[in-house]
Design a protein around this motif. Structure first.
Motif, PDB file in Angstrom:
ATOM      1  N   THR A  34     -48.296  -0.447  18.494  1.00 16.23           N
ATOM      2  CA  THR A  34     -47.210   0.381  17.968  1.00 16.23           C
ATOM      3  C   THR A  34     -47.019   0.091  16.495  1.00 16.23           C
ATOM      4  O   THR A  34     -47.337  -0.982  16.012  1.00 16.23           O
ATOM      5  CB  THR A  34     -45.877   0.136  18.711  1.00 16.23           C
ATOM      6  N   ASN A  35     -46.488   1.092  15.802  1.00 20.11           N
ATOM      7  CA  ASN A  35     -46.111   0.937  14.409  1.00 20.11           C
ATOM      8  C   ASN A  35     -44.628   1.250  14.331  1.00 20.11           C
ATOM      9  O   ASN A  35     -44.259   2.393  14.520  1.00 20.11           O
ATOM     10  CB  ASN A  35     -46.920   1.881  13.530  1.00 20.11           C
ATOM     11  N   PRO A  36     -43.772   0.261  14.129  1.00 15.97           N
ATOM     12  CA  PRO A  36     -44.058  -1.156  13.905  1.00 15.97           C
ATOM     13  C   PRO A  36     -44.381  -1.872  15.221  1.00 15.97           C
ATOM     14  O   PRO A  36     -44.086  -1.384  16.301  1.00 15.97           O
ATOM     15  CB  PRO A  36     -42.752  -1.687  13.318  1.00 15.97           C
ATOM     16  N   ALA A  37     -44.984  -3.059  15.072  1.00 17.20           N
ATOM     17  CA  ALA A  37     -45.318  -3.883  16.234  1.00 17.20           C
ATOM     18  C   ALA A  37     -44.039  -4.439  16.859  1.00 17.20           C
ATOM     19  O   ALA A  37     -42.958  -4.362  16.270  1.00 17.20           O
ATOM     20  CB  ALA A  37     -46.232  -5.027  15.797  1.00 17.20           C
ATOM     21  N   GLY A  38     -44.160  -4.999  18.051  1.00 15.70           N
ATOM     22  CA  GLY A  38     -43.025  -5.655  18.701  1.00 15.70           C
ATOM     23  C   GLY A  38     -42.251  -4.766  19.655  1.00 15.70           C
ATOM     24  O   GLY A  38     -41.162  -5.133  20.094  1.00 15.70           O
ATOM     25  N   THR A  74     -40.145   1.429  23.491  1.00 14.67           N
ATOM     26  CA  THR A  74     -38.818   1.296  22.891  1.00 14.67           C
ATOM     27  C   THR A  74     -38.771   0.037  22.024  1.00 14.67           C
ATOM     28  O   THR A  74     -39.490  -0.930  22.279  1.00 14.67           O
ATOM     29  CB  THR A  74     -37.719   1.192  23.985  1.00 14.67           C
ATOM     30  N   LYS A  75     -37.914   0.109  21.031  1.00 16.71           N
ATOM     31  CA  LYS A  75     -37.666  -1.040  20.149  1.00 16.71           C
ATOM     32  C   LYS A  75     -36.301  -0.822  19.520  1.00 16.71           C
ATOM     33  O   LYS A  75     -35.964   0.303  19.134  1.00 16.71           O
ATOM     34  CB  LYS A  75     -38.755  -1.137  19.074  1.00 16.71           C
ATOM     35  N   ASP A  76     -35.500  -1.892  19.443  1.00 16.91           N
ATOM     36  CA  ASP A  76     -34.169  -1.781  18.831  1.00 16.91           C
ATOM     37  C   ASP A  76     -34.273  -1.189  17.436  1.00 16.91           C
ATOM     38  O   ASP A  76     -35.131  -1.586  16.645  1.00 16.91           O
ATOM     39  CB  ASP A  76     -33.488  -3.156  18.762  1.00 16.91           C
ATOM     40  N   GLY A  77     -33.392  -0.218  17.155  1.00 14.51           N
ATOM     41  CA  GLY A  77     -33.362   0.418  15.846  1.00 14.51           C
ATOM     42  C   GLY A  77     -34.322   1.589  15.718  1.00 14.51           C
ATOM     43  O   GLY A  77     -34.413   2.204  14.654  1.00 14.51           O
ATOM     44  N   PHE A  78     -35.051   1.908  16.794  1.00 14.46           N
ATOM     45  CA  PHE A  78     -36.032   2.993  16.752  1.00 14.46           C
ATOM     46  C   PHE A  78     -35.836   3.930  17.937  1.00 14.46           C
ATOM     47  O   PHE A  78     -35.374   3.524  19.001  1.00 14.46           O
ATOM     48  CB  PHE A  78     -37.465   2.434  16.781  1.00 14.46           C
ATOM     49  N   GLN A  79     -36.208   5.192  17.745  1.00 19.00           N
ATOM     50  CA  GLN A  79     -36.164   6.170  18.826  1.00 19.00           C
ATOM     51  C   GLN A  79     -37.291   5.877  19.818  1.00 19.00           C
ATOM     52  O   GLN A  79     -38.337   5.362  19.432  1.00 19.00           O
ATOM     53  CB  GLN A  79     -36.336   7.584  18.267  1.00 19.00           C
TER      54      GLN A  79
END
Length: 149
Positions: A34-38, A74-79
Motif C-alpha cells: 500500500t501507499n502509504p505502507a502500514g 484501511t489505515k488511520d487518517g485515510f479512506q
C-alpha cells in the motif's frame, strides 16, 4: 507388445493429468503493498474474509478458486481502499489440457489449481478529507476594452 505400449501411453497421460495441481499448487501467496505502507487489509471472497494482512507490505496465502478476491485496506487518517483481484487461468492449464485432455483439467478445476491471482497487488490510500484535484480550466479571457464614446 501393443498392449504394453497402449498401457504405457495411458499411464503417461494419467501421470500428466492434474499438471496445474503439481506445478502451480492449490494455494497461492498474495503480496499486498500500500501507499502509504502500514495499512491493514482483509482479503474477502464471496463476502467472507479468507485472510488478513496486519501491516503492509506483507503476504497472505489463500486457496485458489474461480472466485475473485476483494482486498479491502484501511489505515488511520485515510479512506478505505479496495482492489478487485480477479481469478485468472494458471499457465499450466493449457499444457494440461493438451497433454492430459479433459481428465487433468477436471481434476485441476475441482481443486482450484487451474486458477491464479495477481501478486503483488498495489493499493493507494487517499487521505481523509482529500478530494480529487479540480479539473484544469482554460485561462480567463482578457477584459474587454471600454467602449469608445
Amino acid at each position: 507388445m501393443h498392449i504394453r505400449l497402449a498401457l504405457a501411453a495411458t499411464l503417461a497421460i494419467f501421470s500428466l493429468s492434474a499438471c496445474s495441481s503439481i506445478i502451480e499448487g492449490t494455494s497461492q501467496e498474495i503480496t499486498v503493498n500500500t501507499n502509504p505502507a502500514g495499512a491493514s487489509c482483509a482479503l474477502e471472497r464471496e463476502g467472507t474474509v479468507i485472510a488478513r494482512v496486519s501491516q503492509t507490505p506483507a503476504s497472505a496465502t489463500v486457496k485458489k478458486t474461480k472466485h475473485d478476491i476483494t482486498i479491502r485496506c484501511t489505515k488511520d487518517g485515510f479512506q478505505e481502499a479496495t482492489f478487485l483481484n480477479k481469478s485468472g487461468t494458471a499457465g499450466a492449464t493449457v499444457g494440461n489440457i493438451l497433454a492430459g485432455g479433459g481428465i487433468g483439467w477436471a481434476i485441476d478445476s475441482a481443486s482450484g489449481a487451474d486458477n491464479k491471482y495477481d501478486s503483488p497487488v498495489n493499493v493507494t490510500l487517499v487521505p481523509v478529507g482529500a478530494t480529487a484535484p479540480a479539473p484544469t480550466s482554460a485561462p480567463a479571457a482578457a477584459p474587454a476594452a471600454p467602449a469608445a464614446k
